[in-house]
Design a protein around this motif. Structure first.
Motif, PDB file in Angstrom:
ATOM      1  N   GLY A  55      35.831  43.550  36.508  1.00 23.45           N
ATOM      2  CA  GLY A  55      35.495  44.335  35.320  1.00 23.45           C
ATOM      3  C   GLY A  55      35.914  45.786  35.425  1.00 23.45           C
ATOM      4  O   GLY A  55      36.624  46.191  36.343  1.00 23.45           O
ATOM      5  N   ASP A  56      35.465  46.587  34.463  1.00 23.26           N
ATOM      6  CA  ASP A  56      35.803  48.008  34.416  1.00 23.26           C
ATOM      7  C   ASP A  56      35.317  48.728  35.668  1.00 23.26           C
ATOM      8  O   ASP A  56      34.305  48.368  36.262  1.00 23.26           O
ATOM      9  CB  ASP A  56      35.172  48.655  33.191  1.00 23.26           C
ATOM     10  CG  ASP A  56      35.843  48.250  31.885  1.00 23.26           C
ATOM     11  OD1 ASP A  56      36.852  47.527  31.944  1.00 23.26           O
ATOM     12  OD2 ASP A  56      35.349  48.651  30.826  1.00 23.26           O
ATOM     13  N   GLY A  57      36.073  49.773  36.029  1.00 20.68           N
ATOM     14  CA  GLY A  57      35.692  50.591  37.166  1.00 20.68           C
ATOM     15  C   GLY A  57      36.787  50.658  38.202  1.00 20.68           C
ATOM     16  O   GLY A  57      37.940  50.302  37.941  1.00 20.68           O
ATOM     17  N   PRO A  58      36.443  51.100  39.417  1.00 21.26           N
ATOM     18  CA  PRO A  58      37.435  51.262  40.475  1.00 21.26           C
ATOM     19  C   PRO A  58      37.978  49.916  40.958  1.00 21.26           C
ATOM     20  O   PRO A  58      37.210  48.975  41.189  1.00 21.26           O
ATOM     21  CB  PRO A  58      36.693  51.975  41.594  1.00 21.26           C
ATOM     22  CG  PRO A  58      35.286  52.114  41.172  1.00 21.26           C
ATOM     23  CD  PRO A  58      35.119  51.527  39.826  1.00 21.26           C
ATOM     24  N   VAL A  59      39.291  49.844  41.078  1.00 22.60           N
ATOM     25  CA  VAL A  59      39.962  48.624  41.544  1.00 22.60           C
ATOM     26  C   VAL A  59      41.107  49.004  42.472  1.00 22.60           C
ATOM     27  O   VAL A  59      41.506  50.164  42.544  1.00 22.60           O
ATOM     28  CB  VAL A  59      40.525  47.786  40.362  1.00 22.60           C
ATOM     29  CG1 VAL A  59      39.418  47.217  39.502  1.00 22.60           C
ATOM     30  CG2 VAL A  59      41.508  48.600  39.533  1.00 22.60           C
ATOM     31  N   ASP A  60      41.618  48.005  43.175  1.00 25.46           N
ATOM     32  CA  ASP A  60      42.856  48.131  43.933  1.00 25.46           C
ATOM     33  C   ASP A  60      43.876  47.265  43.208  1.00 25.46           C
ATOM     34  O   ASP A  60      43.661  46.054  43.028  1.00 25.46           O
ATOM     35  CB  ASP A  60      42.678  47.659  45.373  1.00 25.46           C
ATOM     36  CG  ASP A  60      41.815  48.609  46.193  1.00 25.46           C
ATOM     37  OD1 ASP A  60      41.889  49.831  45.946  1.00 25.46           O
ATOM     38  OD2 ASP A  60      41.084  48.138  47.062  1.00 25.46           O
ATOM     39  N   GLY A 125      56.567  44.603  33.557  1.00 26.01           N
ATOM     40  CA  GLY A 125      56.459  44.112  32.193  1.00 26.01           C
ATOM     41  C   GLY A 125      55.461  42.974  32.079  1.00 26.01           C
ATOM     42  O   GLY A 125      55.427  42.281  31.071  1.00 26.01           O
ATOM     43  N   HIS A 126      54.655  42.765  33.096  1.00 25.40           N
ATOM     44  CA  HIS A 126      53.689  41.673  33.117  1.00 25.40           C
ATOM     45  C   HIS A 126      52.338  42.231  33.552  1.00 25.40           C
ATOM     46  O   HIS A 126      52.263  43.307  34.163  1.00 25.40           O
ATOM     47  CB  HIS A 126      54.151  40.583  34.108  1.00 25.40           C
ATOM     48  CG  HIS A 126      54.342  41.109  35.494  1.00 25.40           C
ATOM     49  ND1 HIS A 126      53.312  41.197  36.404  1.00 25.40           N
ATOM     50  CD2 HIS A 126      55.438  41.620  36.116  1.00 25.40           C
ATOM     51  CE1 HIS A 126      53.776  41.726  37.525  1.00 25.40           C
ATOM     52  NE2 HIS A 126      55.056  41.995  37.377  1.00 25.40           N
ATOM     53  N   PRO A 127      51.252  41.526  33.266  1.00 28.46           N
ATOM     54  CA  PRO A 127      49.937  41.989  33.728  1.00 28.46           C
ATOM     55  C   PRO A 127      49.879  42.020  35.251  1.00 28.46           C
ATOM     56  O   PRO A 127      50.472  41.184  35.930  1.00 28.46           O
ATOM     57  CB  PRO A 127      48.974  40.935  33.169  1.00 28.46           C
ATOM     58  CG  PRO A 127      49.696  40.313  32.032  1.00 28.46           C
ATOM     59  CD  PRO A 127      51.154  40.342  32.412  1.00 28.46           C
ATOM     60  N   LEU A 128      49.162  42.997  35.765  1.00 27.43           N
ATOM     61  CA  LEU A 128      49.024  43.182  37.211  1.00 27.43           C
ATOM     62  C   LEU A 128      47.664  42.696  37.687  1.00 27.43           C
ATOM     63  O   LEU A 128      46.656  42.851  36.993  1.00 27.43           O
ATOM     64  CB  LEU A 128      49.186  44.661  37.566  1.00 27.43           C
ATOM     65  CG  LEU A 128      50.530  45.282  37.216  1.00 27.43           C
ATOM     66  CD1 LEU A 128      50.471  46.797  37.369  1.00 27.43           C
ATOM     67  CD2 LEU A 128      51.628  44.691  38.061  1.00 27.43           C
ATOM     68  N   ALA A 129      47.640  42.119  38.881  1.00 30.91           N
ATOM     69  CA  ALA A 129      46.384  41.691  39.483  1.00 30.91           C
ATOM     70  C   ALA A 129      45.635  42.906  40.026  1.00 30.91           C
ATOM     71  O   ALA A 129      46.250  43.840  40.550  1.00 30.91           O
ATOM     72  CB  ALA A 129      46.665  40.691  40.613  1.00 30.91           C
ATOM     73  N   ALA A 130      44.322  42.884  39.891  1.00 30.20           N
ATOM     74  CA  ALA A 130      43.479  43.960  40.412  1.00 30.20           C
ATOM     75  C   ALA A 130      42.255  43.334  41.060  1.00 30.20           C
ATOM     76  O   ALA A 130      41.739  42.320  40.592  1.00 30.20           O
ATOM     77  CB  ALA A 130      43.075  44.915  39.308  1.00 30.20           C
ATOM     78  N   PHE A 131      41.838  43.933  42.162  1.00 29.35           N
ATOM     79  CA  PHE A 131      40.697  43.432  42.923  1.00 29.35           C
ATOM     80  C   PHE A 131      39.667  44.547  43.038  1.00 29.35           C
ATOM     81  O   PHE A 131      40.023  45.721  43.027  1.00 29.35           O
ATOM     82  CB  PHE A 131      41.155  43.000  44.320  1.00 29.35           C
ATOM     83  CG  PHE A 131      42.163  41.877  44.285  1.00 29.35           C
ATOM     84  CD1 PHE A 131      41.735  40.561  44.292  1.00 29.35           C
ATOM     85  CD2 PHE A 131      43.517  42.157  44.228  1.00 29.35           C
ATOM     86  CE1 PHE A 131      42.660  39.532  44.250  1.00 29.35           C
ATOM     87  CE2 PHE A 131      44.452  41.120  44.178  1.00 29.35           C
ATOM     88  CZ  PHE A 131      44.019  39.806  44.188  1.00 29.35           C
ATOM     89  N   PRO A 132      38.387  44.192  43.189  1.00 27.28           N
ATOM     90  CA  PRO A 132      37.381  45.242  43.375  1.00 27.28           C
ATOM     91  C   PRO A 132      37.789  46.161  44.530  1.00 27.28           C
ATOM     92  O   PRO A 132      38.327  45.705  45.532  1.00 27.28           O
ATOM     93  CB  PRO A 132      36.108  44.456  43.733  1.00 27.28           C
ATOM     94  CG  PRO A 132      36.331  43.111  43.131  1.00 27.28           C
ATOM     95  CD  PRO A 132      37.811  42.856  43.248  1.00 27.28           C
TER      96      PRO A 132
END
Length: 136
Positions: A55-60, A125-132
């Motif tokens: 969710g929203d907030g800090p991610v890597d 040009g594509h969505p990026l993966a993000a992890f907590p």
């Protein structure tokens, strides 16, 4: 051992279930960022967040060599450390002023010298993966 992710190779590469899977399947660097809705913000600019990630907030944010470009103009934020000619492409390593070493794949006609100051920007040009965000 244990099964980390089951799926087609393209899905596992572009939508890794964990940091381990992301690193196991190719070059990967995690850059600190912030997620707000479907937007990711990092020191290299903005990108689109992959649906279903944290969710929203800090991610890597997971960045691969093809997600970033280097240019020798504009506001610089990195220095080239080395390059490797790969035929149709070149692989560069560029150290961010405020972050990790990035590996960036460019067209083979791009010529940047070790030590050269460059501007690194997200251009995926594509969505990026993000992890907590991991604690330091």
């Amino acid at each position: 051992g244990r099964l980390e992710q089951l799926g087609p190779p393209e899905q596992c590469f572009s939508a890794p279930a964990s940091r381990f899977v992301a690193q196991f399947l190719g070059e990967a660097v995690f850059l600190p960022g912030e997620r707000r809705g479907d937007e990711l913000r990092t020191l290299l600019g903005a990108g689109t967040a992959r649906a279903g990630d944290s969710g929203d907030g800090p991610v890597d944010v997971l960045l691969r060599p093809d997600d970033v470009t280097l240019a020798a103009d504009g506001d610089t934020n990195a220095a080239v450390e080395w390059s490797r000619y790969e035929g149709g492409t070149r692989l560069y390593a560029a150290r961010l002023d405020d972050g990790p070493l990035l590996k960036v794949r460019t067209n083979h006609e791009t010529h940047l010298a070790p030590g050269e100051r460059v501007s690194a920007r997200i251009t995926a040009g594509h969505p990026l993966a993000a992890f907590p965000r991991e604690s330091a």
